[in-house]
Design a protein around this motif. Structure first.
Motif, PDB file in Angstrom:
ATOM      1  N   LEU A 177      45.893  26.126  11.616  1.00 48.46           N
ATOM      2  CA  LEU A 177      45.361  26.659  10.361  1.00 48.46           C
ATOM      3  C   LEU A 177      46.054  26.005   9.168  1.00 48.46           C
ATOM      4  CD1 LEU A 177      45.226  30.480  11.203  1.00 48.46           C
ATOM      5  CD2 LEU A 177      43.259  29.015  10.754  1.00 48.46           C
ATOM      6  N   LEU A 178      47.377  25.934   9.240  1.00 45.34           N
ATOM      7  CA  LEU A 178      48.138  25.309   8.168  1.00 45.34           C
ATOM      8  C   LEU A 178      47.780  23.830   8.053  1.00 45.34           C
ATOM      9  CD1 LEU A 178      50.471  25.248   6.083  1.00 45.34           C
ATOM     10  CD2 LEU A 178      52.014  24.774   7.999  1.00 45.34           C
ATOM     11  N   ASP A 184      38.963  35.150   0.038  1.00 47.27           N
ATOM     12  CA  ASP A 184      38.629  33.733  -0.063  1.00 47.27           C
ATOM     13  C   ASP A 184      39.803  32.978  -0.690  1.00 47.27           C
ATOM     14  OD1 ASP A 184      38.472  34.012  -2.898  1.00 47.27           O
ATOM     15  OD2 ASP A 184      36.349  34.560  -2.755  1.00 47.27           O
ATOM     16  N   ALA A 185      39.569  31.705  -0.989  1.00 50.36           N
ATOM     17  CA  ALA A 185      40.650  30.842  -1.463  1.00 50.36           C
ATOM     18  C   ALA A 185      41.210  31.280  -2.810  1.00 50.36           C
ATOM     19  CB  ALA A 185      40.149  29.401  -1.544  1.00 50.36           C
ATOM     20  N   THR A 203      46.115  31.817   5.559  1.00 50.03           N
ATOM     21  CA  THR A 203      45.858  30.414   5.931  1.00 50.03           C
ATOM     22  C   THR A 203      44.442  30.211   6.459  1.00 50.03           C
ATOM     23  OG1 THR A 203      46.761  30.761   8.157  1.00 50.03           O
ATOM     24  CG2 THR A 203      48.285  30.006   6.469  1.00 50.03           C
ATOM     25  N   LEU A 204      43.762  31.273   6.849  1.00 49.72           N
ATOM     26  CA  LEU A 204      42.384  31.154   7.327  1.00 49.72           C
ATOM     27  C   LEU A 204      41.465  30.596   6.254  1.00 49.72           C
ATOM     28  CD1 LEU A 204      41.452  34.371   9.383  1.00 49.72           C
ATOM     29  CD2 LEU A 204      41.303  32.013  10.170  1.00 49.72           C
ATOM     30  N   VAL A 205      41.712  30.956   4.996  1.00 50.61           N
ATOM     31  CA  VAL A 205      40.779  30.627   3.912  1.00 50.61           C
ATOM     32  C   VAL A 205      41.424  29.830   2.782  1.00 50.61           C
ATOM     33  CG1 VAL A 205      39.274  32.595   4.377  1.00 50.61           C
ATOM     34  CG2 VAL A 205      41.224  32.878   2.821  1.00 50.61           C
ATOM     35  N   GLY A 206      42.681  29.460   2.942  1.00 53.77           N
ATOM     36  CA  GLY A 206      43.346  28.717   1.880  1.00 53.77           C
ATOM     37  C   GLY A 206      43.735  29.566   0.694  1.00 53.77           C
ATOM     38  N   ILE A 228      52.414  29.249  -1.325  1.00 50.10           N
ATOM     39  CA  ILE A 228      53.337  30.392  -1.327  1.00 50.10           C
ATOM     40  C   ILE A 228      54.200  30.360  -2.574  1.00 50.10           C
ATOM     41  CG2 ILE A 228      53.418  30.653   1.175  1.00 50.10           C
ATOM     42  CD1 ILE A 228      56.117  29.233   1.172  1.00 50.10           C
ATOM     43  N   CYS A 229      54.556  31.563  -3.033  1.00 47.34           N
ATOM     44  CA  CYS A 229      55.415  31.704  -4.213  1.00 47.34           C
ATOM     45  C   CYS A 229      56.534  32.685  -3.897  1.00 47.34           C
ATOM     46  CB  CYS A 229      54.628  32.219  -5.408  1.00 47.34           C
ATOM     47  SG  CYS A 229      53.346  31.103  -5.979  1.00 47.34           S
TER      48      CYS A 229
END
Length: 617
Positions: free
Chosen positions: A31-32, A208-209, A232-235, A45-46
């Protein structure tokens, strides 16, 4: 509900019609890799004011994976991930998966003896940690990878994608839960099971993304799994909540507002505090959570009142958040049933219906499937099931059984130890445990593990533990001990803290001459609890004398469901904890319009001392 002859259709068969396609042949790290290939520069990520893109995470994970391979990590070798929430956490987990390893998440507060037990059980060759946590590790023969040093010096490492043959039936992680023997037990989960879980979540509650998730659950708790992988599935983007902020509803609300968080998880006790905090805010501050689409609850029984209050707040402030009640054990990849809570709901709140590719049956003590409406043990079938327990063949065979379904097919099933029944809507209603396992603020605990550890303390002959105020935020563990000598309870707590996590250490120890037994000779925990509560009521007859004491007595009575609280009893002996400290502060502000912070409440832990402190302000 009584076990009576069923008068409505077998709706459980309809509820169990859950077959659905899912990405059963993929691994989680793929996924990544997909997102890094097509959206390399997207912020992923933050943490505080720092961030990593998808490409940053993927390259860093490659470096960690290659370093693990240089330490002779092979497919399905166990790797301890001993990290707090930080920028190093996500690349480390994906690095383990890319190497073919099995990540074993351990929080930094884990006692050394417990961590040593897990290291020995897994035969881990490598521990991934960071510089500031090195002194917290027990003595062991493991190789150490300092993730912070590695990620700050990437140029010195191999950044190419490792060539490792990993498939979806290989293990992804092992999470250790409380064990009846006095030692934690490792639950083994495969890649494809996680895909089914997060794939179902995406189908039912889509993101969603453009969405933002928040990672605030300790990584040793299985809810962290969907927080760590769903995005990670959808960004989408993941916010790593600052360590310690998960106990402060104000910090959580500010984080939701600042980052426009779309989905979040609470254990019900923390959800109650969250709702109380919102109640005490102005409409402009309540609107800080307007970005929330989904609010998930699991880990404890969800009560209808705070859900209704939350929906009322949302309605008043034009906020469209949906509350979802989830249920599931670690042995079945986080959650296996779901119930989308409507604004108007009854009590008890159902735990709902099975998720995709999952079947739930209610069985009797002979493992025979019962009809709708009959109470029995909840058993789980489907692709979400764990492979079993690490190095516990006997226990695996006891808990993972062969079940004959109504169609005659024999399948693998997990005996949850939970009692439930299907109602007339084909929804599952939770009825409690059939053994000594408890849930305390989302943490799964075997009381016998605490008891066995206490008995190993010098001078203690017998011990029995109970959970008081099970359905309230004031829930806490009390230990009853039989001893021939005086026990220093402070020394006992220190002794326990070397092995047990803080949430498993009793808040109170009571000397007793004998433990009540049932007619079949087993410990009668219900009688033990009733006798204790009766004695507590007798002790609380001391009258309050001042105005502030009366107000504080009212507040404590509300929090602890005790009408007469002695002004000299200690807040923590009643079951006080960090969540209740926050709630007490909020209620004092509401009742007296006086600001009293958590530190003050800890310093003045009785009604009388707090009243005197308020009077002096």
């Amino acid at each position: 509900m009584n076990n009576t002859t069923n008068t409505f259709p077998k709706l459980f068969q309809q509820s169990n019609d859950t077959t659905a396609p899912y990405r059963e042949n993929e691994c989680l790290h793929e996924l990544l890799e997909y997102q890094a290939k097509f959206f390399p520069n997207k912020e992923a990520i933050c943490s505080k004011d720092q961030s990593l893109t998808y490409a940053d995470i993927d390259i860093s994970a490659n470096a960690i994976a290659n370093e693990l391979l240089s330490k002779e990590i092979s497919v399905e070798d166990y790797v301890i991930v001993f990290l707090e929430r930080s920028l190093e956490l996500i690349p480390s987990i994906f690095g383990v998966l890319k190497s073919g390893g099995v990540y074993v998440p351990i929080v930094s507060s884990t006692p050394r003896n417990r961590l040593k037990s897990i290291i020995d059980d897994t035969r881990a060759k490598v521990i991934i940690t960071c510089s500031k946590l090195l002194d917290s590790l027990p003595s062991c023969n493991c190789n150490i990878i300092l993730a912070d040093n590695l990620l700050n010096n990437l140029k010195d490492y191999d950044l190419k994608k490792p060539a490792v043959d990993v498939n979806s039936s290989n293990l992804a992680y092992a999470i250790f839960t409380s064990g009846t023997s006095g030692k934690p037990k490792g639950v083994l989960i495969e890649h494809h099971s996680v895909f089914n879980r997060i794939g179902w979540m995406q189908n039912e509650y889509p993101i969603d993304a453009n969405d933002v998730l928040i990672q605030k659950t300790p990584i040793s708790f299985d809810v962290s799994i969907w927080e760590l992988f769903w995005w990670t599935l959808v960004g989408a983007k993941l916010i790593l909540l600052e360590n310690g902020f998960e106990k402060d509803p104000h910090k959580i609300i500010d984080c939701i507002n600042k980052n426009e968080v779309s989905a979040i998880h609470f254990v019900p006790s923390m959800f109650n505090t969250f709702v109380m905090c919102l109640h005490n805010m102005t409409p402009s501050n309540v609107s800080k959570i307007k970005s929330l689409k989904w609010l998930f609850c699991s880990g404890e029984e969800l009560q209808s009142q705070p859900v209704s209050e939350f929906y009322q707040l949302c309605l008043k402030n034009n906020i469209a958040t949906t509350v979802v009640n989830l249920y599931g054990p670690t042995e079945a990849t986080v959650d296996v049933t779901y119930y989308t809570c409507p604004p108007e709901l009854n009590s008890p709140i159902p735990i709902g219906k099975p998720i995709d590719n999952t079947e739930i049956y209610i069985v009797n003590d002979k493992n025979e499937i019962l009809s709708d409406g009959e109470v029995g043990e909840l058993v789980i079938c489907g692709v979400n099931l764990a492979r079993g327990y690490l190095n516990r063949t006997k226990l695996t065979n006891e808990k993972f059984i062969s079940l004959r379904k109504p169609d005659g097919k024999v399948v693998k099933a997990y005996k949850s130890g939970d009692q439930a029944y299907y109602n007339q809507n084909g929804e599952l209603i939770y009825k409690g445990r059939i053994d000594g396992q408890i849930k305390l603020r989302g943490n799964r605990i075997e009381l016998s593990e605490i008891e066995n550890t206490i008995i190993s303390f010098k001078g203690i002959g017998e011990c029995a533990c109970i959970l008081k105020d099970r359905k309230k935020e004031s829930a806490h563990i009390i230990a009853f001990i039989i001893t021939n000598e005086k026990i220093n309870t402070e020394e006992l707590s220190i002794f326990l803290s070397d092995t047990l996590p803080s949430y498993m250490i009793p808040s109170k120890y009571i000397n007793t001459k004998q433990l009540p037994l049932s007619t079949n000779g087993k410990l009668d925990r219900d009688k033990l609890l009733n006798d204790y509560e009766n004695s507590l009521n007798e002790q609380n007859e001391l009258k309050s004398i001042s105005y502030y004491e009366r107000i504080l007595q009212k507040i404590w009575g509300q929090l602890f469901s005790t009408p007469k609280v002695s002004p000299v009893v200690n807040f923590f002996e009643l079951g006080g904890n960090s969540l209740l400290l926050v709630q007490t502060s909020l209620l004092i502000k509401k009742e007296l319009n006086i600001d009293v912070d958590v530190i003050d409440l800890m310093q003045y832990p009785t009604i009388r001392s707090m009243a005197e402190f308020i009077l002096s302000k």
